[in-house]
Scaffold this motif. Structure first.
Motif, PDB file in Angstrom:
ATOM      1  N   ASP A 111       0.738  -1.117   0.061  1.00  9.71           N
ATOM      2  CA  ASP A 111       0.213  -0.142   0.031  1.00  9.71           C
ATOM      3  C   ASP A 111       0.855   1.271  -0.014  1.00  9.71           C
ATOM      4  O   ASP A 111       0.535   2.270  -0.412  1.00  9.71           O
ATOM      5  CB  ASP A 111      -0.923  -0.010   1.294  1.00  9.71           C
ATOM      6  N   LEU A 112       2.156   1.093   0.541  1.00 14.04           N
ATOM      7  CA  LEU A 112       2.915   2.099   0.507  1.00 14.04           C
ATOM      8  C   LEU A 112       4.309   1.505   0.531  1.00 14.04           C
ATOM      9  O   LEU A 112       4.860   0.739   1.081  1.00 14.04           O
ATOM     10  CB  LEU A 112       2.910   3.037   1.948  1.00 14.04           C
ATOM     11  N   ALA A 157       2.315   5.710  -3.415  1.00 12.25           N
ATOM     12  CA  ALA A 157       1.005   5.193  -2.594  1.00 12.25           C
ATOM     13  C   ALA A 157      -0.180   5.673  -3.428  1.00 12.25           C
ATOM     14  O   ALA A 157      -0.308   6.518  -4.280  1.00 12.25           O
ATOM     15  CB  ALA A 157       0.756   5.781  -1.212  1.00 12.25           C
ATOM     16  N   LEU A 165      -5.598   9.760   5.250  1.00 10.02           N
ATOM     17  CA  LEU A 165      -4.666   9.546   6.639  1.00 10.02           C
ATOM     18  C   LEU A 165      -4.678  10.876   7.219  1.00 10.02           C
ATOM     19  O   LEU A 165      -4.441  10.994   8.353  1.00 10.02           O
ATOM     20  CB  LEU A 165      -3.150   9.300   6.053  1.00 10.02           C
ATOM     21  N   ALA A 182       0.077   5.381   8.309  1.00 13.15           N
ATOM     22  CA  ALA A 182      -0.228   4.181   7.542  1.00 13.15           C
ATOM     23  C   ALA A 182      -0.254   2.888   8.247  1.00 13.15           C
ATOM     24  O   ALA A 182      -0.908   2.031   8.106  1.00 13.15           O
ATOM     25  CB  ALA A 182       0.599   4.196   6.296  1.00 13.15           C
ATOM     26  N   TRP A 187      -1.909  -0.516   6.757  1.00 13.55           N
ATOM     27  CA  TRP A 187      -1.253  -0.743   5.400  1.00 13.55           C
ATOM     28  C   TRP A 187      -0.137  -1.419   5.352  1.00 13.55           C
ATOM     29  O   TRP A 187       0.618  -1.663   6.379  1.00 13.55           O
ATOM     30  CB  TRP A 187      -0.510   0.901   4.983  1.00 13.55           C
ATOM     31  N   ALA A 238      -5.124   0.576   2.037  1.00 14.64           N
ATOM     32  CA  ALA A 238      -5.289   1.251   0.927  1.00 14.64           C
ATOM     33  C   ALA A 238      -6.215   0.544   0.078  1.00 14.64           C
ATOM     34  O   ALA A 238      -5.874  -0.570  -0.362  1.00 14.64           O
ATOM     35  CB  ALA A 238      -3.932   1.725   0.316  1.00 14.64           C
TER      36      ALA A 238
END
Length: 240
Positions: A111-112, A157, A165, A182, A187, A238
């Motif tokens: 997600d990140l 992301a 967020l 996150a 995440w 996410a």
């Protein structure tokens, strides 16, 4: 020449916070993947950075409020691609590496995605800045349980979840706040090694002990904050 992107990599916007980076901008912008949009956020430059950015095809956003986080968030608000990337504007990091980050997000692997900086030359990462980063990474691991080593500015992301967020830091704590919130939201965060080169020009944040101290102070303030209600209760990853 603009770097050509793998045809299977979706379009993304790249946010480039900028304060007097005229010397570095051409190299950075020439390495933005083909078909992507570079969003240069001018944070009060006096060296013609905005003019150079426009000449190289970038979208220029002016953010009068000084602060790394203020510039990053202004760029995020100006973005409209599904996936948003962030990169320093000083030629220390190569935005041409970002397609791999974006594919990981698009394919559901993370997600990140964060770039873990690996210095390529002596002087690329001053000792005081590296020590500050090590200390913060340790505090981050204690706070979140994530086995991360760096708070590098090269990252990607999805835009809508990032906005969700509700990031509030507008100074040096912004990159850390993004990771902390996150993590609180559940995440999946991936770390990738990336080459780190000596920056072009003078650093405005970590180029001196004083600048590093201010950055560490801002980030420690973020780490002392309790988990946000939104992040702690939603545990929503996410959107993929």
């Amino acid at each position: 020449m603009v770097r050509v992107t793998d045809s299977i990599t979706p379009r993304a916007d790249v946010v480039l916070p900028c304060l007097d980076e005229a010397a570095a901008l051409p190299w950075v912008l020439e390495r933005i993947p083909d078909g992507w949009r570079a969003i240069v956020v001018d944070n009060g430059s006096t060296d013609g950075s905005a003019t150079i950015a426009r000449a190289h095809g970038a979208t220029v956003v002016h953010e009068p409020r000084r602060g790394f986080g203020a510039a990053c968030h202004a760029g995020l608000l100006a973005a409209d691609a599904d996936v948003v990337c962030f990169c320093d504007c000083d030629a220390s990091l190569d935005p041409g590496l970002l397609p791999g980050f974006v594919r990981s997000v698009e394919e559901g692997g993370a997600d990140l995605v964060l770039g873990r900086r690996r210095p390529q030359e002596r002087g690329a990462w001053p000792l005081h800045a590296r020590l500050g980063n090590i200390a913060l990474a340790r505090m981050l691991r204690r706070r979140t349980g994530l086995a991360l080593h760096d708070l590098g500015p090269l990252r990607a992301a999805r835009r809508a979840p990032l906005l969700g967020l509700d990031l509030t830091d507008r100074r040096s704590g912004y990159p850390l706040e993004m990771v902390v919130r996150a993590a609180d939201a559940g995440w999946r965060i991936e770390e990738r090694d990336v080459p780190y080169r000596p920056r072009t020009g003078t650093s405005k944040v970590t180029g001196t002990w004083r600048g590093t101290w201010h950055a560490v102070r801002d980030m420690r303030t973020v780490l002392r904050e309790p988990a946000t209600t939104t992040a702690a209760n939603s545990r929503t990853r996410a959107a993929r």
